[in-house]
Design a protein around this motif. Sequence first.
Motif, PDB file in Angstrom:
ATOM      1  N   LEU A  26      49.151  56.600 -82.349  1.00 18.78           N
ATOM      2  CA  LEU A  26      48.116  56.301 -83.346  1.00 18.78           C
ATOM      3  C   LEU A  26      48.406  54.975 -84.050  1.00 18.78           C
ATOM      4  CD1 LEU A  26      47.366  59.813 -84.848  1.00 18.78           C
ATOM      5  CD2 LEU A  26      46.105  58.552 -83.101  1.00 18.78           C
ATOM      6  N   ARG A  27      49.671  54.516 -84.006  1.00 19.75           N
ATOM      7  CA  ARG A  27      49.978  53.186 -84.556  1.00 19.75           C
ATOM      8  C   ARG A  27      49.227  52.104 -83.783  1.00 19.75           C
ATOM      9  NH1 ARG A  27      56.365  53.300 -84.983  1.00 19.75           N
ATOM     10  NH2 ARG A  27      56.007  54.676 -83.252  1.00 19.75           N
ATOM     11  N   LEU A  28      49.072  52.287 -82.481  1.00 18.81           N
ATOM     12  CA  LEU A  28      48.312  51.326 -81.688  1.00 18.81           C
ATOM     13  C   LEU A  28      46.849  51.302 -82.150  1.00 18.81           C
ATOM     14  CD1 LEU A  28      48.032  49.330 -79.329  1.00 18.81           C
ATOM     15  CD2 LEU A  28      47.569  51.305 -77.849  1.00 18.81           C
ATOM     16  N   ILE A  29      46.283  52.467 -82.405  1.00 17.34           N
ATOM     17  CA  ILE A  29      44.894  52.538 -82.877  1.00 17.34           C
ATOM     18  C   ILE A  29      44.765  51.809 -84.209  1.00 17.34           C
ATOM     19  CG2 ILE A  29      43.003  54.077 -83.590  1.00 17.34           C
ATOM     20  CD1 ILE A  29      43.673  54.231 -80.604  1.00 17.34           C
ATOM     21  N   ARG A  30      45.689  52.082 -85.134  1.00 19.88           N
ATOM     22  CA  ARG A  30      45.644  51.425 -86.450  1.00 19.88           C
ATOM     23  C   ARG A  30      45.734  49.909 -86.303  1.00 19.88           C
ATOM     24  NH1 ARG A  30      49.143  55.760 -87.459  1.00 19.88           N
ATOM     25  NH2 ARG A  30      48.087  57.418 -88.606  1.00 19.88           N
TER      26      ARG A  30
END
Length: 186
Positions: free
Chosen positions: A112-116
């Motif tokens: 989810l860090r990639l999405i953020r």
Amino acid sequence: MNRKKVQRIAILGPDGSGKSTLIEALKMTRGINYYHLKPRRSSGGPPVVNPHSRAPYNWLLSVIKIFYLVVQYNLLWFKNIYLNPTRNLVVFDRYFDDILCDPVRYRYKGSLRLIRFMRNLMPRPDLYFVLLGEPELIWSRKKEVTLENLKRQLICYEELTKSEKFISVSVDISSESSLKFIISHL
């Protein structure tokens, strides 16, 4: 060429929160250009009735999909919104940010860090309206995900409302009251 700023909004929330109902009501009150998830004209296909039924992509395919979506959003935004300004309100039913709260719907299995991070590379609506309410009430409207999953999603959506452009809209009140609240912020 003198361009007017177009008001662009996204309506986020879990299944059963009333996104479609509010968007239909917005259509009745003012002219809108409607987009589902991405800045492209929707073909009006059938609604997704079991969003968590398909297996997630593996990690590599998930990452490739996110990079693809970022390129696609940017190109489609340029083509369909920037090059074609309108006086109508531009309304998104869901948006890229939705992946943070419901990655299973998008078959995403990556970080989810990639999405953020990738959100920073995307064109953004002027405002996001996040539909929140009592989990049991929302779940009683649409039982496409488990109640536990819905509760987790609501916590995530509520976290989004701590950001500047995100406004919480209670769906525990009538849809007319929710609509008036949204219109008052436009």
